[in-house]
Design an enzyme around this catalytic site. Structure first.
Site, PDB file in Angstrom:
ATOM      1  CG  HIS A 281      -0.490  -0.023   2.520  1.00 16.38           C
ATOM      2  ND1 HIS A 281      -0.160   1.127   3.210  1.00 16.38           N
ATOM      3  CD2 HIS A 281      -0.242  -1.051   3.365  1.00 16.38           C
ATOM      4  CE1 HIS A 281       0.250   0.792   4.419  1.00 16.38           C
ATOM      5  NE2 HIS A 281       0.229  -0.504   4.542  1.00 16.38           N
ATOM      6  CG  ASP A 293       2.597   0.061   7.778  1.00 12.73           C
ATOM      7  OD1 ASP A 293       2.208  -0.436   6.714  1.00 12.73           O
ATOM      8  OD2 ASP A 293       1.840   0.273   8.743  1.00 12.73           O
ATOM      9  CD  GLU A 327      -3.363  -1.473   5.301  1.00 12.80           C
ATOM     10  OE1 GLU A 327      -3.564  -2.500   5.960  1.00 12.80           O
ATOM     11  OE2 GLU A 327      -2.811  -0.485   5.802  1.00 12.80           O
ATOM     12  CD  GLU A 328      -1.509   1.953   7.732  1.00  8.83           C
ATOM     13  OE1 GLU A 328      -2.264   1.476   8.595  1.00  8.83           O
ATOM     14  OE2 GLU A 328      -0.336   1.566   7.553  1.00  8.83           O
ATOM     15  CG  ASP A 355       1.024  -3.953   4.727  1.00  7.18           C
ATOM     16  OD1 ASP A 355       1.883  -3.175   5.178  1.00  7.18           O
ATOM     17  OD2 ASP A 355      -0.187  -3.841   4.976  1.00  7.18           O
ATOM     18  CG  HIS A 426       0.583   2.442  12.585  1.00  8.34           C
ATOM     19  ND1 HIS A 426      -0.679   1.970  12.856  1.00  8.34           N
ATOM     20  CD2 HIS A 426       0.907   1.949  11.367  1.00  8.34           C
ATOM     21  CE1 HIS A 426      -1.094   1.215  11.854  1.00  8.34           C
ATOM     22  NE2 HIS A 426      -0.136   1.188  10.939  1.00  8.34           N
TER      23      HIS A 426
HETATM   24 ZN    ZN Z   1       0.703  -1.557   6.228  1.00  6.72          ZN
END
Ligand code: ZN
Length: 463
Positions: A281, A293, A327-328, A355, A426
């Site tokens: 993503h 990520d 995606e998130e 991912d 994140h």
């Molecule tokens: Zn991800």
């Protein structure tokens, strides 16, 4: 009669062995080509160069922000610069969320500033903030089981710590507090919820991520604090005195926005309509630069397709790289892709998404029909020198492949070592320096083996 039978028998043996010899010879040639591409990928810095470009020239790219648009532009230009045969975008529309300032402090019994971050789609606090007594729960389950009204007018604090595992299995049980904490706290009368970050590190950096409200339940502000701050909170609670906290969050919902899935293809030589899907993503959270990520997944799969596309012998089927939008905040790009290609699922031969960071791949599994096992065994043989073991035929899809998997596409899972993934996930610490180029190269080599053999198999892979 007997004589003829014997003759036919002889012919069959001769033809069969001849046939198996020719397919053996073909397979040997293919094996040689794939092994050579694999070793080329292993010595290549291409994935790291792509990741360096994305994290430097775009950086954070939260869905709906100006950097989201910049990332889409970057994706199109990068595919073109790498010489992909076809490059296009497909629209993805969603509601946005805008992060503004965020702060929290313990007011009593001891004054402390806390390092917190708003969770995705949290409502803001009033302008003057919320100051209230804090009520502590070890887990979301404890909160759910607590009596009605127990948190009336209070801020709920959930302290469960995520456990570290190579396959990331600690995430599922822990993340419930993030996704449903606000709903469950509001049900008990709380005015806000703060959770221990869903992460395995001990850095003073909070982890953001998505949360959800439920219709009919009051929407309260939701934030996560760093692990050391959660430890501090627990030590303060041990003193047995009432704990008061002040929380100020100014993030809020934004307007509807249209981003894009970015798609690049290396066209197959015999069956161009049939394709193998790889990708990751393109969006990220906003605190870091989205290196692990999921810049890594973007870079690994773009590089793998590029290396296959440049090979002397093109595989029979097309390699399609999909960089999924948003995606998130709820697999929005994946759902849009599934919808846009609903009538073409039969031509989606198989797929794998990257991912889960930038750690080395240690195992892979398949989810294919039993008569596809020969190609899986060939894959296993060619992956072994990369330190990758075949596990089983029970693979699940990467997050963005759920819609096409549910529509019937077969999938593979290339399992990355995620021991350190949730240290960074994140957070502001998700940056390029955490990525080892040699691990990206190993990932790229594995995707080359998977994608080439899947795209080139004699028999079309199915589920
Ligand atoms: Zn991800």
């Amino acid at each position: 009669m007997k004589h003829i039978k014997r003759f036919l028998g002889f012919t069959c043996i001769a033809l069969c062995s001849l046939q198996s010899f020719s397919s053996f010879a073909y397979s040997e040639e293919e094996t040689k080509i794939v092994a050579q591409l694999r070793d080329q990928a292993l010595g290549s810095n291409l994935a790291y160069e792509i990741l360096e470009s994305l994290t430097t020239e775009v950086g954070p790219r939260m869905a709906g922000t100006p950097q989201d648009a910049l990332a889409v532009k970057w994706g199109v230009e990068k595919f073109k610069a790498l010489g992909f045969d076809k490059v296009w975008t497909e629209p993805v529309t969603f509601d946005t969320w805008i992060r503004k300032s965020e702060a929290a402090e313990i007011v009593a019994p001891f004054k402390h500033q806390l390092n917190i971050t708003a969770l995705g789609f949290s409502v803001p606090t009033p302008d003057e903030g919320i100051e209230a007594e804090v009520i502590h729960f070890n887990t979301i389950e404890d909160l759910i089981e607590a009596e009605e009204g127990i948190a009336d007018g209070k801020i709920v604090f959930i302290s469960r710590k995520m456990e570290r595992f190579r396959d990331g299995k600690g995430y599922g049980p822990a993340v419930k507090a993030r996704s449903t904490g606000a709903v469950e706290a509001a049900r008990k009368g709380a005015v806000a919820v703060v959770i221990r970050s869903i992460g395995t590190d001990s850095h003073r950096l909070p982890h953001t991520g998505m949360m959800r409200y439920k219709e009919g339940i009051k929407q309260i502000p939701a934030a996560a604090m760093s692990n050391p701050d959660a430890d501090l909170m627990l030590r303060i609670f041990e003193r047995g005195k009432p704990v008061t906290m002040k929380l100020s969050l100014n993030s809020h919902a934004g307007p509807e926005y249209t981003s894009h899935n970015v798609i690049g293809e290396m066209t197959g030589s015999e069956f161009p309509d049939e394709k193998v899907i790889i990708g990751g993503h393109l969006d990220s959270w906003d605190l870091g630069t989205g290196a692990v990520d999921d810049g890594a997944g973007v870079a690994i799969t773009m590089a793998a397709a590029k290396i296959i596309g440049d090979a002397k012998v093109r595989p029979k089927r097309t390699i399609r790289v999909v960089l999924f939008a948003n995606e998130e905040q709820g697999l929005v790009g994946a759902k849009a892709y599934g919808k846009a290609h609903a009538n073409d699922i039969a031509n989606h031969v198989t797929g794998a998404e990257s991912d889960f960071g930038a750690g080395p791949i240690y195992a892979f599994s398949s989810n294919v029909a039993a008569d596809n096992m020969p190609v899986v065994h060939k894959m296993a043989k060619l992956m072994k020198p990369l330190g990758i073991e075949y596990v089983d035929n029970n693979a699940g899809p990467g997050p963005d492949l759920w819609p096409v998997y549910n529509a019937g596409m077969s999938v593979f899972s290339l399992k990355q070592d995620g021991t350190d993934y949730f240290d960074l996930h994140h957070t502001a610490d998700d940056t390029l320096d955490k990525v080892k180029p040699e691990n990206l190269a190993q990932n790229t080599a594995a995707y080359v083996v998977f994608a080439y053999l899947s795209a080139n198999s004699e028999q079309k892979i199915s589920r």
